[in-house]
Design an enzyme around this catalytic site. Structure first.
Site, PDB file in Angstrom:
ATOM      1  N   TYR A 102      -3.062  -0.284   9.679  1.00 15.67           N
ATOM      2  CA  TYR A 102      -2.779  -1.337   8.431  1.00 15.67           C
ATOM      3  C   TYR A 102      -1.592  -0.257   7.793  1.00 15.67           C
ATOM      4  O   TYR A 102      -0.955  -1.675   7.133  1.00 15.67           O
ATOM      5  CB  TYR A 102      -3.405  -0.217   7.992  1.00 15.67           C
ATOM      6  N   SER A 124       0.941  -1.174  -0.395  1.00 17.57           N
ATOM      7  CA  SER A 124       0.030  -0.210   0.579  1.00 17.57           C
ATOM      8  C   SER A 124       1.058   1.104  -0.147  1.00 17.57           C
ATOM      9  O   SER A 124       1.771   1.204   0.727  1.00 17.57           O
ATOM     10  CB  SER A 124      -0.658   0.023   1.212  1.00 17.57           C
TER      11      SER A 124
END
Length: 362
Positions: free
Chosen positions: A166, A141
């Site tokens: 995350y 990501s």
């Protein structure tokens, strides 16, 4: 045979359809959790020919429309079930797109990120190691860049300052993958996606929520008072990048040195790429494009920057171009128009009540 995890999800659904169109045999895997509307997930599966009524946990379902596509509902934390699947199917390539997504949700339910993104990914690595998988490509990501401010964001930059669990879990995946590449010779490629959007997109993401609210005449919440910049990347461009990566597993960089270590590569068969549009867009310009395509203005509520969010993303994709001859390039207006056409057809301008508007990284 290719395994794609997360095929009830946004990117996984599109990737499976692309690989099937290319003549590949695909097994799709997903737990089908309720992080967002499961009806969207089941609709994606239905589009691929998977009948919801025939889904039984840990049992493969043959697509009714695509003979070389099968689907299994399976939790990646189910190590026994996962190993049995790998032993039976003997996958040559695995594309791991399954994960607990969302930056802000990681502040509310951190355990979900440990279970899926750490334990689940460990089980994928172990299954690949013990069952002869030749190449593991996996979703990382743009969130891993955290507090980095030098633009454009480069895979050669240090990424040791994440600002959400995350992001930390995705950085952990990259570190774990390198370990398996180094110790066991497993070829691994990490893919740092930048704010993916398009048809069948996630209902918790900006384009979906903005569209829903505007069509219902409800206000949208615009974080950081609109002073956000995102490298919005159309889903077809993401899929093209993944498809090219699959065909080119890393071989190891003979010029890599520990004296000046490049984080994106290694002597081991390991590589990390950015996949982003390389064309950052201001949030207010993004909203204006939606308003103009819909022919309706948005009522805007300006909000502060939310915990876990960063003000800007902008992908350096030089190594993607150099190694794979590819660069995402779908114009934002074209991508928004494609999404809105899908949204109109799918919802008929209706949908669940819009909540706080997200401008997360993927």
């Amino acid at each position: 045979m290719i395994l794609i995890t997360g095929t009830a999800g946004f990117i996984g659904f599109h990737l499976a359809q692309r690989l099937l169109a290319d003549g590949e045999a695909v097994v799709g895997l997903d737990i089908v959790n309720d992080y967002y509307d499961v009806n969207v997930k089941y609709s994606r599966l239905a589009e691929a020919g998977i009948d919801k009524a025939k889904i039984t946990y840990n049992q493969l379902v043959q697509s009714s429309t695509q003979t070389n596509y099968r689907f299994v509902q399976l939790d990646m934390t189910d190590r026994e079930g996962l190993n049995a699947l790998f032993a039976a199917e003997q996958f040559s390539t695995v594309v791991n797109l399954a994960a607990q997504a969302g930056v802000r949700y990681s502040l509310i339910n951190p355990q979900a990120y440990i279970d899926s993104n750490i334990i689940g990914f460990t089980n994928i690595l172990e299954a690949c190691r013990h069952h002869g998988v030749k190449h593991l490509a996996y979703a990382s990501s743009s969130s891993v860049y955290g507090l980095n401010e030098k633009m454009p964001l480069s895979t050669s930059d240090n990424v040791d300052h994440p600002i959400s669990l995350y992001a930390a879990s995705k950085k952990s995946n990259e570190l774990m993958a390198h370990t398996y590449s180094h110790l066991f010779g497993l070829a691994t490629t990490g893919l740092r996606f930048f704010t993916v959007y398009g048809p069948w997109g996630r209902p918790d993401m900006a384009l979906f929520l903005f569209t829903e609210a505007i069509l219902k005449g409800e206000p949208i919440k615009v974080f950081n008072h609109g002073n956000m910049v995102r490298d919005f990347t159309y889903v077809d461009d993401i899929v093209e990048g993944i498809t090219r990566v699959i065909a080119h597993p890393p071989q190891g960089n003979k010029d890599w040195t520990g004296q000046h270590p490049d984080p994106s590569t290694s002597k081991a068969p390991y590589k990390v790429y950015n996949i982003g549009n390389n064309d950052p867009v201001k949030l207010m310009d993004f909203i204006t494009a939606i308003e103009e395509e819909l022919g309706q203005p948005a009522e805007k509520i300006m909000m502060d920057l939310q915990p876990g969010d960063v003000p800007a993303t902008y992908a350096n994709v030089q190594d993607l171009m150099q190694d794979l001859g590819y660069k995402p390039e779908t114009p934002i207006r074209d991508g928004i128009r494609s999404f809105l056409n899908w949204y109109r057809a799918y919802y008929g301008y209706t949908g669940a009540k819009a909540g706080a508007i997200q401008t997360e990284q993927n």
